[in-house]
Motif scaffolding. Structure first.
Motif, PDB file in Angstrom:
ATOM      1  N   TYR A  41       0.848  -1.213   0.000  1.00 41.03           N
ATOM      2  CA  TYR A  41       0.000   0.000   0.000  1.00 41.03           C
ATOM      3  C   TYR A  41       0.874   1.250   0.000  1.00 41.03           C
ATOM      4  O   TYR A  41       0.549   2.261  -0.621  1.00 41.03           O
ATOM      5  N   ARG A  42       2.011   1.153   0.693  1.00 38.60           N
ATOM      6  CA  ARG A  42       2.930   2.295   0.731  1.00 38.60           C
ATOM      7  C   ARG A  42       3.551   2.542  -0.647  1.00 38.60           C
ATOM      8  O   ARG A  42       3.736   3.692  -1.063  1.00 38.60           O
ATOM      9  N   ALA A  43       3.893   1.465  -1.365  1.00 37.66           N
ATOM     10  CA  ALA A  43       4.511   1.619  -2.692  1.00 37.66           C
ATOM     11  C   ALA A  43       3.522   2.264  -3.669  1.00 37.66           C
ATOM     12  O   ALA A  43       3.897   3.137  -4.467  1.00 37.66           O
ATOM     13  N   ARG A 134      -3.660  -5.547   7.559  1.00 37.68           N
ATOM     14  CA  ARG A 134      -4.851  -5.134   8.313  1.00 37.68           C
ATOM     15  C   ARG A 134      -6.035  -6.066   8.064  1.00 37.68           C
ATOM     16  O   ARG A 134      -6.974  -6.113   8.849  1.00 37.68           O
ATOM     17  N   ASP A 135      -6.012  -6.772   6.929  1.00 31.99           N
ATOM     18  CA  ASP A 135      -7.174  -7.560   6.506  1.00 31.99           C
ATOM     19  C   ASP A 135      -6.764  -8.963   6.080  1.00 31.99           C
ATOM     20  O   ASP A 135      -7.454  -9.611   5.313  1.00 31.99           O
ATOM     21  N   ILE A 136      -5.638  -9.420   6.565  1.00 25.61           N
ATOM     22  CA  ILE A 136      -5.119 -10.707   6.068  1.00 25.61           C
ATOM     23  C   ILE A 136      -5.959 -11.876   6.600  1.00 25.61           C
ATOM     24  O   ILE A 136      -6.383 -12.734   5.820  1.00 25.61           O
ATOM     25  N   HIS A 183      -4.105   9.023  13.536  1.00 28.07           N
ATOM     26  CA  HIS A 183      -4.840   9.325  12.309  1.00 28.07           C
ATOM     27  C   HIS A 183      -5.055   8.039  11.498  1.00 28.07           C
ATOM     28  O   HIS A 183      -6.160   7.743  11.037  1.00 28.07           O
ATOM     29  N   ARG A 184      -3.985   7.231  11.372  1.00 23.35           N
ATOM     30  CA  ARG A 184      -4.102   5.998  10.587  1.00 23.35           C
ATOM     31  C   ARG A 184      -4.992   4.976  11.292  1.00 23.35           C
ATOM     32  O   ARG A 184      -5.787   4.293  10.641  1.00 23.35           O
ATOM     33  N   ASP A 185      -4.893   4.886  12.631  1.00 21.79           N
ATOM     34  CA  ASP A 185      -5.759   3.958  13.384  1.00 21.79           C
ATOM     35  C   ASP A 185      -7.230   4.245  13.073  1.00 21.79           C
ATOM     36  O   ASP A 185      -8.014   3.332  12.849  1.00 21.79           O
ATOM     37  N   THR A 190     -12.133   2.357  10.616  1.00 18.78           N
ATOM     38  CA  THR A 190     -13.498   2.813  10.319  1.00 18.78           C
ATOM     39  C   THR A 190     -13.825   2.802   8.831  1.00 18.78           C
ATOM     40  O   THR A 190     -14.937   3.130   8.456  1.00 18.78           O
ATOM     41  N   ARG A 191     -12.854   2.467   7.975  1.00 19.45           N
ATOM     42  CA  ARG A 191     -13.151   2.499   6.533  1.00 19.45           C
ATOM     43  C   ARG A 191     -14.208   1.450   6.183  1.00 19.45           C
ATOM     44  O   ARG A 191     -14.375   0.452   6.900  1.00 19.45           O
ATOM     45  N   GLU A 192     -14.847   1.692   5.034  1.00 25.86           N
ATOM     46  CA  GLU A 192     -15.960   0.834   4.624  1.00 25.86           C
ATOM     47  C   GLU A 192     -15.484  -0.551   4.179  1.00 25.86           C
ATOM     48  O   GLU A 192     -16.063  -1.567   4.533  1.00 25.86           O
TER      49      GLU A 192
HETATM   50  O1   DC Z   1       1.575  -1.922   8.126  1.00 22.63           O
HETATM   51  P1   DC Z   1       1.836  -0.457   7.702  1.00 22.63           P
HETATM   52  O2   DC Z   1       1.691   0.507   8.845  1.00 22.63           O
HETATM   53  O3   DC Z   1       3.115  -0.288   6.963  1.00 22.63           O
HETATM   54  O4   DC Z   1       0.640  -0.139   6.671  1.00 22.63           O
HETATM   55  C1   DC Z   1       0.511   1.108   6.060  1.00 22.63           C
HETATM   56  C2   DC Z   1      -0.937   1.399   5.747  1.00 22.63           C
HETATM   57  O5   DC Z   1      -1.403   0.513   4.721  1.00 22.63           O
HETATM   58  C3   DC Z   1      -1.925   1.235   6.890  1.00 22.63           C
HETATM   59  O6   DC Z   1      -2.109   2.450   7.597  1.00 22.63           O
HETATM   60  C4   DC Z   1      -3.195   0.771   6.226  1.00 22.63           C
HETATM   61  C5   DC Z   1      -2.753   0.149   4.940  1.00 22.63           C
HETATM   62  N1   DC Z   1      -2.859  -1.317   4.897  1.00 22.63           N
HETATM   63  C6   DC Z   1      -4.081  -1.856   4.583  1.00 22.63           C
HETATM   64  O7   DC Z   1      -5.060  -1.114   4.425  1.00 22.63           O
HETATM   65  N2   DC Z   1      -4.211  -3.192   4.428  1.00 22.63           N
HETATM   66  C7   DC Z   1      -3.168  -4.010   4.610  1.00 22.63           C
HETATM   67  N3   DC Z   1      -3.315  -5.335   4.440  1.00 22.63           N
HETATM   68  C8   DC Z   1      -1.897  -3.473   4.956  1.00 22.63           C
HETATM   69  C9   DC Z   1      -1.783  -2.118   5.115  1.00 22.63           C
END
Ligand code: DC
Length: 228
Positions: A41-43, A134-136, A183-185, A190-192
């Motif tokens: 996601y960062r790339a 986050r969703d694995i 902010h990221r938490d 809360t995203r859909e």
């Molecule tokens: O794990 P990280 O903090 O490097 O992830 C960066 C962002 O990527 C995180 O804030 C949300 C997103 N992300 C995601 O939505 N789904 C994932 N499987 C991994 C990361």
């Protein structure tokens, strides 16, 4: 001893919760590959920034996503995994605040998620791996053999991340780092689409007050139980 021939281990958790440390340690212990989906996601985010793409207004993603190729390679000198974007190592750049401050906004976009989830599932088709994100455990590999949900108090996470960045020579303040995590938490939970949440069958590890070694120990015991 773990002897299953093909398995996936899913590790989800908050930003800077130590889930990547656990994922790397576990992958090393099990002698399988490790995939950092946050790096993907960062790339994508870095690409959008560099190409000056106004992603909030973008109507069609097809053309943009076709221009993005993400891969991982082990650096033979440091022996660390590096993220490559279109053939170029971007490992340091993707951890910068300019990427961190935009990545959660990019991660809410359905086309981006579909694009990356497809690649993540593909990676797990033939080889065993430990994947973090986050969703694995909830979306990418709901049938993973073992799942973890890693948490730690915000203050603890911010301190760890701040020290990591200071060691890399960053001039960010503690509050800037903490605000970014907070902010990221909020966006991630809360995203859909595919919000960060604990899978029902995941083991929760709060590592606020335990060591990296203790965390690994707990995880190995859980994995061994799941693989029996
Ligand atoms: O794990 P990280 O903090 O490097 O992830 C960066 C962002 O990527 C995180 O804030 C949300 C997103 N992300 C995601 O939505 N789904 C994932 N499987 C991994 C990361």
């Amino acid at each position: 001893m773990i002897d299953q021939s093909h398995f996936i281990i899913a590790i989800d958790g908050y930003a800077s919760s130590g889930k990547s440390t656990l994922a790397k340690d576990l992958a090393k212990y099990l002698n399988v590959a490790y995939v950092d989906t946050g790096a993907m996601y960062r790339a994508v985010t870095l690409y959008l920034i560099e190409e000056k793409i106004d992603f909030e207004k973008l109507k069609s993603w097809n053309g943009v996503l076709k221009g993005i190729n993400i891969s991982f390679k082990r650096n033979s000198k440091t022996l660390k995994n590096e993220t490559f974007l279109n053939g170029e190592s971007v490992e340091d750049e993707i951890r910068s605040l300019r990427v961190s401050s935009k990545v959660s906004e990019v991660s809410v976009i359905k086309d981006v998620r579909d694009f990356l989830v497809r690649q993540q599932r593909q990676m797990g088709k033939t080889i065993s791996l430990v994947m973090d994100g986050r969703d694995i455990g909830t979306v990418v590999f709901p049938n993973a053999i073992a799942k973890f949900f890693v948490t730690a108090e915000l203050e603890v996470r911010a301190k760890r991340r701040y020290l990591e960045l200071v060691n890399k020579g960053s001039g960010l303040t503690f509050n800037q780092v903490k605000d970014n995590l907070q902010h990221r938490d909020i966006i991630d939970t809360t995203r859909e689409i595919s919000p960060l949440k604990k899978a029902k069958d995941a083991m929760e590890i709060d590592n606020s007050n335990i060591s990296v070694a203790q965390q690994l120990d707990m995880a190995i015991k859980h994995v061994e139980g799941c693989l029996k």
